[in-house]
Structure formats: C-alpha cells, structure tokens
Design a protein around this motif. Structure first.
Motif, PDB file in Angstrom:
ATOM      1  N   GLN A  36      -2.955   1.236 -10.416  1.00  0.00           N
ATOM      2  CA  GLN A  36      -4.332   1.042  -9.950  1.00  0.00           C
ATOM      3  C   GLN A  36      -4.356   0.392  -8.568  1.00  0.00           C
ATOM      4  O   GLN A  36      -5.180   0.749  -7.720  1.00  0.00           O
ATOM      5  CB  GLN A  36      -5.105   0.185 -10.953  1.00  0.00           C
ATOM      6  N   SER A  39      -3.423   3.002  -5.964  1.00  0.00           N
ATOM      7  CA  SER A  39      -4.534   3.924  -5.797  1.00  0.00           C
ATOM      8  C   SER A  39      -5.668   3.279  -5.004  1.00  0.00           C
ATOM      9  O   SER A  39      -6.304   3.918  -4.151  1.00  0.00           O
ATOM     10  CB  SER A  39      -5.043   4.366  -7.176  1.00  0.00           C
ATOM     11  N   LEU A  40      -5.906   1.986  -5.273  1.00  0.00           N
ATOM     12  CA  LEU A  40      -6.954   1.248  -4.568  1.00  0.00           C
ATOM     13  C   LEU A  40      -6.625   1.142  -3.076  1.00  0.00           C
ATOM     14  O   LEU A  40      -7.503   1.339  -2.224  1.00  0.00           O
ATOM     15  CB  LEU A  40      -7.086  -0.146  -5.177  1.00  0.00           C
ATOM     16  N   SER A  42      -4.806   3.146  -1.288  1.00  0.00           N
ATOM     17  CA  SER A  42      -4.983   4.464  -0.677  1.00  0.00           C
ATOM     18  C   SER A  42      -6.457   4.780  -0.455  1.00  0.00           C
ATOM     19  O   SER A  42      -6.841   5.324   0.589  1.00  0.00           O
ATOM     20  CB  SER A  42      -4.331   5.526  -1.567  1.00  0.00           C
ATOM     21  N   SER A  43      -7.297   4.431  -1.428  1.00  0.00           N
ATOM     22  CA  SER A  43      -8.726   4.741  -1.307  1.00  0.00           C
ATOM     23  C   SER A  43      -9.397   3.941  -0.192  1.00  0.00           C
ATOM     24  O   SER A  43     -10.419   4.359   0.352  1.00  0.00           O
ATOM     25  CB  SER A  43      -9.436   4.468  -2.638  1.00  0.00           C
ATOM     26  N   TYR A  44      -8.819   2.789   0.159  1.00  0.00           N
ATOM     27  CA  TYR A  44      -9.366   1.964   1.230  1.00  0.00           C
ATOM     28  C   TYR A  44      -8.743   2.289   2.592  1.00  0.00           C
ATOM     29  O   TYR A  44      -9.006   1.600   3.571  1.00  0.00           O
ATOM     30  CB  TYR A  44      -9.164   0.482   0.913  1.00  0.00           C
ATOM     31  N   LYS A  73     -12.731  -3.693   5.731  1.00  0.00           N
ATOM     32  CA  LYS A  73     -12.790  -3.529   4.275  1.00  0.00           C
ATOM     33  C   LYS A  73     -12.031  -4.641   3.548  1.00  0.00           C
ATOM     34  O   LYS A  73     -11.871  -4.591   2.325  1.00  0.00           O
ATOM     35  CB  LYS A  73     -12.203  -2.165   3.889  1.00  0.00           C
ATOM     36  N   GLN A  80     -12.016  -6.091  -5.281  1.00  0.00           N
ATOM     37  CA  GLN A  80     -11.538  -5.072  -6.216  1.00  0.00           C
ATOM     38  C   GLN A  80     -10.212  -5.493  -6.851  1.00  0.00           C
ATOM     39  O   GLN A  80      -9.970  -5.220  -8.034  1.00  0.00           O
ATOM     40  CB  GLN A  80     -11.365  -3.737  -5.485  1.00  0.00           C
TER      41      GLN A  80
END
Length: 241
Positions: A36, A39-40, A42-44, A73, A80
């Motif tokens: 997770q 993935s977090l 990468s998404s940011y 960010k 998160q």
C-alpha cells in the motif's frame, strides 16, 4: 513553492524550504502495508529511494522505506501514511530554509559566468602563446567553479521540489505465537537438522585436520613406530639368556 500547512511559517512564496519527515508506525500486516505504501508513493508522483526489510526479535517483520514525493503533496501524503498505520509511534517533521544559501550560490554563479565571458573575450584578443595558456588556465578554473555551483544549486532545487519521507514499519504483535513455536513435529525436525549439521561440521573439521596435517602425522607415526621397535629391541638385548 507551496508551504505544507502546520510545518513552518514561510514569509513569502519565494522562499525555498527543504522538507523531511521521519515516522515510526505499527501495522497489522507488514506485507500489505508495504504494498500500500509503494502504491501510495506512485499515486502521488513520487518514488522509492531506499527500502530495507528484516525480522524483529519477536519474529515479526519490520522494515524502513525512504521515499520522495512532490513538495506540494507532502502534507497530504503524510496524512495518508498515518491512515495506513495501526499506531503512529513517532513522528518528526522538519523544514530547512535554504533561501539565503540558494541566493548566495546564484549570485556567485552569475559572477563566475561574467568572469568566464570576459576571459573568452580576452582569449580572442591574445596574440602570444603565453597569454593564451594563462587565459586557458583561468578559464578552466572558472568553468570548474561554475560546474560546482550549478551542482549545489541543482541539489537545493531538487530537494526543495521533492520532500523526503522515511517510514519505519513494524508488524504488531497479535499475541499469538507462530505455529513453529508450539508445533512439536517442527521443533523435533529442527532439532534433528541442527544436530545433523553439528555432526557434519565436526566430521568436516576432523577430515580437514587429518588431511591438512597428514605430513606431520605420518612423520610422528613413523617416529612412534621406530621408538617402539628400538624399545623392544633394547628390552630383548637386556633380557638374560
């Protein structure tokens, strides 16, 4: 540059701040949390700089991951990360104002670039070899300083644009012992393997000793045999007929 709220007071939007954060968290499932987290990141729009995984003394996985995320960010990303955690054990957020350092470096770079321009104009006007060599030497030194200043400026720009976050993750102890601790068969099998390994290690050591010291052992054996033979011979000679 945008300022992460609640971190440091920024006088104006032109200030250059380098943000770093260190967190220690516990999670219920280390592998799931690690996936997770990646993935977090990468998404940011960030990336992983370094990661390390090992087992704690209690047998639970633990690890550290260092990532870089876009500075605007930064605060949202930290929020998160905290949501992924079972508990935030430690949190340390810092901001370093490098505005003055950046301005000083930029001024020095501009000055060196002006010196380079003047030297290049002198180079065109030089009419003998000695002048040319002197100007070339000065140009080389100035160019080296320019490259060093550019490197320092790029470093500040990069670290101000991307915040660095290091997260230490530990899997929570659920209170249940791993099956290996209460499974008698597994314990017996492990004990057998350990004893077999010890036996093989001992046998290996004996073989290495015998082979490695065989020349010495052969000589000693020959001396012992010769001594016994002489001893018996002397005893026979001393025995009355």
């Amino acid at each position: 540059m945008n300022k992460p709220p609640g971190v440091l007071s920024v006088v104006d939007a032109e200030r250059m701040i380098i943000y770093t954060a260190n967190l220690a968290v516990t999670v219920n499932d280390f592998d799931a949390a690690d996936k997770q987290m990646r993935s977090l990141v990468s998404s940011y729009g960030g990336y992983v700089v370094h990661s390390f995984v090992s087992n704690s003394a209690s047998g639970h996985p633990t690890g550290t991951i260092t990532v870089r995320v876009p500075q605007p960010k930064f605060t949202d990303f930290l929020g998160q990360v905290e949501k992924l955690a079972n508990e935030v054990v430690r949190k340390n957020v810092q901001g370093q104002d490098v505005t003055k350092q950046y301005v000083d470096l930029s001024a020095r770079l501009k000055a060196q670039q002006e010196v380079k321009t003047r030297l290049e104009s002198f180079l065109k006007e030089a009419d003998n070899s000695e002048d040319l060599l002197n100007i070339f030497d000065h140009l080389a030194n100035v160019q080296q300083q320019i490259e060093q200043l550019k490197g320092q400026i790029n470093y500040l720009q990069n670290h101000a644009a991307l915040a660095t976050v290091t997260v230490s993750i530990t899997e929570s102890d659920t209170g249940l012992k791993p099956k290996e601790e209460w499974n008698t068969w597994n314990k017996t099998k492990q004990a057998f393997i350990d004893s077999l390994n010890m036996l093989m290690s001992f046998a290996s050591s004996v073989i290495v000793f015998l082979v490695g010291y065989s020349p010495v052992l052969i000589i000693l054996a020959a001396l012992v045999i010769l001594g016994l033979w002489l001893f018996r011979k002397l005893r026979r000679n001393k025995t009355p007929s």
